[in-house]
Design an enzyme around this catalytic site. Structure first.
Site, PDB file in Angstrom:
ATOM      1  N   ALA A  28      -2.215   5.178   0.862  1.00 28.13           N
ATOM      2  CA  ALA A  28      -1.292   5.319  -0.274  1.00 28.13           C
ATOM      3  C   ALA A  28       0.127   4.794  -0.068  1.00 28.13           C
ATOM      4  CB  ALA A  28      -1.223   6.787  -0.692  1.00 28.13           C
ATOM      5  N   ALA A  29       0.655   4.787   1.167  1.00 26.28           N
ATOM      6  CA  ALA A  29       2.076   4.456   1.348  1.00 26.28           C
ATOM      7  C   ALA A  29       2.323   2.965   1.112  1.00 26.28           C
ATOM      8  CB  ALA A  29       2.522   4.826   2.758  1.00 26.28           C
ATOM      9  N   PRO A  30       3.456   2.589   0.522  1.00 26.48           N
ATOM     10  CA  PRO A  30       4.588   3.442   0.135  1.00 26.48           C
ATOM     11  C   PRO A  30       4.456   4.097  -1.230  1.00 26.48           C
ATOM     12  CG  PRO A  30       5.147   1.146  -0.242  1.00 26.48           C
ATOM     13  CD  PRO A  30       3.768   1.153   0.357  1.00 26.48           C
ATOM     14  N   GLY A  31       3.354   3.886  -1.929  1.00 26.67           N
ATOM     15  CA  GLY A  31       3.141   4.681  -3.131  1.00 26.67           C
ATOM     16  C   GLY A  31       3.179   3.936  -4.444  1.00 26.67           C
ATOM     17  N   SER A  32       3.155   2.589  -4.412  1.00 27.54           N
ATOM     18  CA  SER A  32       3.193   1.864  -5.701  1.00 27.54           C
ATOM     19  C   SER A  32       2.040   2.286  -6.587  1.00 27.54           C
ATOM     20  CB  SER A  32       3.082   0.347  -5.535  1.00 27.54           C
ATOM     21  OG  SER A  32       3.386  -0.089  -4.279  1.00 27.54           O
ATOM     22  N   LYS A  33       0.853   2.337  -5.977  1.00 34.41           N
ATOM     23  CA  LYS A  33      -0.312   2.606  -6.829  1.00 34.41           C
ATOM     24  C   LYS A  33      -0.493   4.103  -7.071  1.00 34.41           C
ATOM     25  CE  LYS A  33      -2.026  -1.691  -5.099  1.00 34.41           C
ATOM     26  NZ  LYS A  33      -1.015  -1.812  -4.021  1.00 34.41           N
ATOM     27  N   ASP A  59      -6.891   9.471   9.110  1.00 38.12           N
ATOM     28  CA  ASP A  59      -7.597   8.201   9.094  1.00 38.12           C
ATOM     29  C   ASP A  59      -8.552   8.296   7.889  1.00 38.12           C
ATOM     30  OD1 ASP A  59      -9.508   6.219   9.436  1.00 38.12           O
ATOM     31  OD2 ASP A  59      -9.332   6.272  11.615  1.00 38.12           O
ATOM     32  N   ASP A  70      -6.966   0.807  -1.370  1.00 39.05           N
ATOM     33  CA  ASP A  70      -6.100  -0.370  -1.256  1.00 39.05           C
ATOM     34  C   ASP A  70      -5.946  -0.569   0.252  1.00 39.05           C
ATOM     35  OD1 ASP A  70      -4.357  -2.365  -2.259  1.00 39.05           O
ATOM     36  OD2 ASP A  70      -2.627  -1.070  -1.892  1.00 39.05           O
ATOM     37  N   CYS A  74      -4.386  -7.239  -0.205  1.00 43.11           N
ATOM     38  CA  CYS A  74      -3.440  -8.316  -0.529  1.00 43.11           C
ATOM     39  C   CYS A  74      -3.683  -9.473   0.435  1.00 43.11           C
ATOM     40  CB  CYS A  74      -1.998  -7.817  -0.484  1.00 43.11           C
ATOM     41  SG  CYS A  74      -1.550  -7.063   1.082  1.00 43.11           S
TER      42      CYS A  74
HETATM   43  N1  SAM Z   1      -1.513   1.441  -1.657  1.00 37.46           N
HETATM   44  C1  SAM Z   1      -0.195   1.206  -1.110  1.00 37.46           C
HETATM   45  C2  SAM Z   1       0.774   0.908  -2.235  1.00 37.46           C
HETATM   46  O1  SAM Z   1       0.324   0.419  -3.263  1.00 37.46           O
HETATM   47  O2  SAM Z   1       1.970   1.187  -2.099  1.00 37.46           O
HETATM   48  C3  SAM Z   1      -0.216   0.116  -0.072  1.00 37.46           C
HETATM   49  C4  SAM Z   1      -1.218   0.386   1.007  1.00 37.46           C
HETATM   50  S1  SAM Z   1      -1.162  -0.729   2.331  1.00 37.46           S
HETATM   51  C5  SAM Z   1      -1.987  -2.099   1.708  1.00 37.46           C
HETATM   52  C6  SAM Z   1      -2.332  -0.059   3.402  1.00 37.46           C
HETATM   53  C7  SAM Z   1      -1.943   1.281   3.994  1.00 37.46           C
HETATM   54  O3  SAM Z   1      -3.056   1.746   4.758  1.00 37.46           O
HETATM   55  C8  SAM Z   1      -0.770   1.241   4.967  1.00 37.46           C
HETATM   56  O4  SAM Z   1       0.185   2.153   4.547  1.00 37.46           O
HETATM   57  C9  SAM Z   1      -1.376   1.671   6.297  1.00 37.46           C
HETATM   58  O5  SAM Z   1      -0.495   2.458   7.067  1.00 37.46           O
HETATM   59  C10 SAM Z   1      -2.570   2.483   5.853  1.00 37.46           C
HETATM   60  N2  SAM Z   1      -3.678   2.588   6.833  1.00 37.46           N
HETATM   61  C11 SAM Z   1      -3.904   1.846   7.943  1.00 37.46           C
HETATM   62  N3  SAM Z   1      -5.021   2.267   8.538  1.00 37.46           N
HETATM   63  C12 SAM Z   1      -5.541   3.275   7.802  1.00 37.46           C
HETATM   64  C13 SAM Z   1      -6.666   4.113   7.915  1.00 37.46           C
HETATM   65  N4  SAM Z   1      -7.536   3.988   8.922  1.00 37.46           N
HETATM   66  N5  SAM Z   1      -6.861   5.056   6.965  1.00 37.46           N
HETATM   67  C14 SAM Z   1      -6.000   5.206   5.930  1.00 37.46           C
HETATM   68  N6  SAM Z   1      -4.914   4.421   5.783  1.00 37.46           N
HETATM   69  C15 SAM Z   1      -4.689   3.476   6.699  1.00 37.46           C
END
Ligand code: SAM
Length: 479
Positions: A125-130, A175, A193, A246
């Protein structure tokens, strides 16, 4: 203006081999060198799209609609406006979110059949756009679990959720592989995402390709295959999930979706997105996924697949070990007392679909739709903290007031630009013309938007802004 971004030869060869025949390699390279158009999404939890556009057009902002998101716009501001976009009064008050246009696609695709989920999961989810986009589409109803694995990114996620006035979200820190085993067949809708190699983000971040290698793509794809399987397990039969990245290579995109189909067979249906918006077809793959090359819509690169779970599948068995849940649902008489106190002191009502839960002296508002998951997984936080109880009553919390006050309550004080700036910089304020005899807690508003909670002490209003939200300057001006 063009940047001079070095693209690895191996990357370009991979792109050339996978780009559809009707697209040109020259146009791709050219698009990668062009800076991105800036885009924002209006937060309809705080203001309507019409009101926002009217208000900002009067300040010289120019909007061009993003065709796949009713609340999204490419934005041009007058050159004379030098306040960073994130420090404008409207951003601080949560009226909009700075979000790349193509990153608005996954939530639009999730809601393609206009069915707003009751219980949803955002796996990464981070940083939270979606998360903030989906919570706004849910109109703060139902419940949305926002998970983030990286500890350092949770703070930013929470601060965006808070700024946008969201109260139907619960945060977890795992995770994403855990959800299938811990919460099998639990969610109506899931957004994955996924973490990815980020090939589509070159225009925003010239360093995006620094660690690029075919080996790293294979390693990330392995994680993605695990995450998509887990998300599929966590989805209710009949539910819909979105897999998005992305990045541009097929290993992390199409192949991950095909892996899901190979694993679960007829339980997996790919739902075509060719007609999601006008000209969506220009980016559609043969399966109906959207593979957005940066030159098609002059955006970042993106990939979006919509997947329906047609049948139940056997979930992995896990042994759950959960600590004691530290909250208790408030008894009816406590709920009534709290609701009454909130009404009396600030003239605010408890939102429908929320439940009051207590932990020691803390009063929380949980989204009711989340309660079936309590005891099933560990949450970092659920909903919003409404108050701390003390001997003489309740100390209402900034995050709750931002989310549930409307700005028309009798105890609202409208601040001047100067006072609002001081407020965001953590200073007490002395509103001009206000009588020093006024007492008690007040809701502070700027340009009709609720920006916080303060308390009269003598002839000043004591600043109640949480420390981590205090800004050090370079804020909006009176334009
Ligand atoms: N959905 C977010 C947004 O729209 O703001 C962007 C997400 S970004 C593409 C992918 C995120 O997955 C990162 O914040 C990363 O830290 C997290 N991530 C990495 N490995 C992960 C895992 N095994 N499980 C869950 N999240 C993970």
């Amino acid at each position: 203006m063009h940047a001079n971004i070095e693209l690895p030869a191996e990357f370009l060869a991979q792109i050339q081999s996978s780009m559809p025949a009707h697209l040109s390699m020259d146009a791709f390279v050219d698009a990668c060198q062009r800076p991105l158009r800036r885009s924002i999404r209006v937060n309809t939890l705080k203001i309507s799209v019409n009101d926002f556009c009217q208000q900002m057009q009067a300040k010289g902002w120019h909007f061009e609609a993003v065709p796949w998101c009713e609340t999204g716009f490419w934005l041009t501001r007058p050159e004379t406006e030098t306040t960073p976009l994130g420090n404008t009064a409207e951003h601080l008050a949560g009226l909009f979110y700075i979000q790349e246009a193509s990153s608005m696609l996954p939530v639009t695709a999730l809601l393609a059949d206009n069915e707003v989920p009751h219980l949803a999961l955002d796996v990464a989810a981070a940083p939270g756009s979606k998360t903030t986009q989906l919570a706004a589409a849910m109109n703060n109803q139902g419940a949305l679990v926002a998970n983030e694995f990286s500890a350092s990114r949770i703070k930013g996620l929470f601060s965006n959720i808070q700024r946008c006035g969201i109260h139907n979200v619960a945060l977890t820190h795992f995770d994403g592989h855990v959800f299938g085993g811990w919460l099998p067949e639990s969610f109506d809708a899931i957004l994955l995402d996924a973490p990815c190699s980020g090939e589509g983000t070159i225009r925003k971040d010239p360093d995006a390709m620094k660690n690029w290698s075919p080996e790293s793509i294979d390693a990330i794809a392995q994680v993605q295959r695990g995450l998509i399987e887990s998300a599929f397990h966590a989805l209710k039969p009949g539910g819909v999930m979105i897999y998005s990245t992305c990045t541009l290579n097929q290993t992390e995109n199409q192949s991950v979706c095909h892996h899901l189909k190979e694993t679960f067979g007829d339980a997996v249906a790919f739902e075509p997105l060719n007609h999601l918006f006008t000209n969506a077809d220009a980016s559609a793959t043969e399966e109906g996924f959207l593979h957005v090359w940066p030159q098609i819509y002059d955006s970042e690169g993106f990939f979006v697949a919509r997947i329906r779970k047609l049948d139940a599948v056997d979930a992995p068995k896990v042994k759950k070990r959960l600590g004691k849940f530290p909250f208790m649902a408030a008894k009816t008489k406590d709920q009534q007392a709290i609701a009454q106190a909130l009404h009396q002191s600030l003239n605010i009502e408890i939102p429908a679909q929320s439940e009051i839960w207590l932990r020691d002296n803390e009063v929380w508002l949980f989204p009711r739709a989340l309660t079936p998951l309590i005891g099933e997984i560990r949450f970092d936080r659920i909903g919003i903290k409404l108050a701390e109880q003390h001997k003489k009553g309740y100390r209402w919390q900034h995050e709750a007031i931002i989310a549930i006050a409307k700005g028309n309550e009798a105890c609202c004080v409208a601040l001047s630009t100067e006072d609002a700036q001081s407020w965001y910089m953590g200073r007490d304020i002395r509103p001009e013309g206000e009588l020093s005899q006024r007492q008690g807690e007040v809701i502070l508003c700027y340009q009709s938007q609720v920006i916080g909670l303060g308390k009269w002490v003598g002839n000043r209003i004591k600043n109640g802004l949480p420390r981590d939200l205090v800004r050090d300057g370079n804020l909006f001006s009176d334009c």
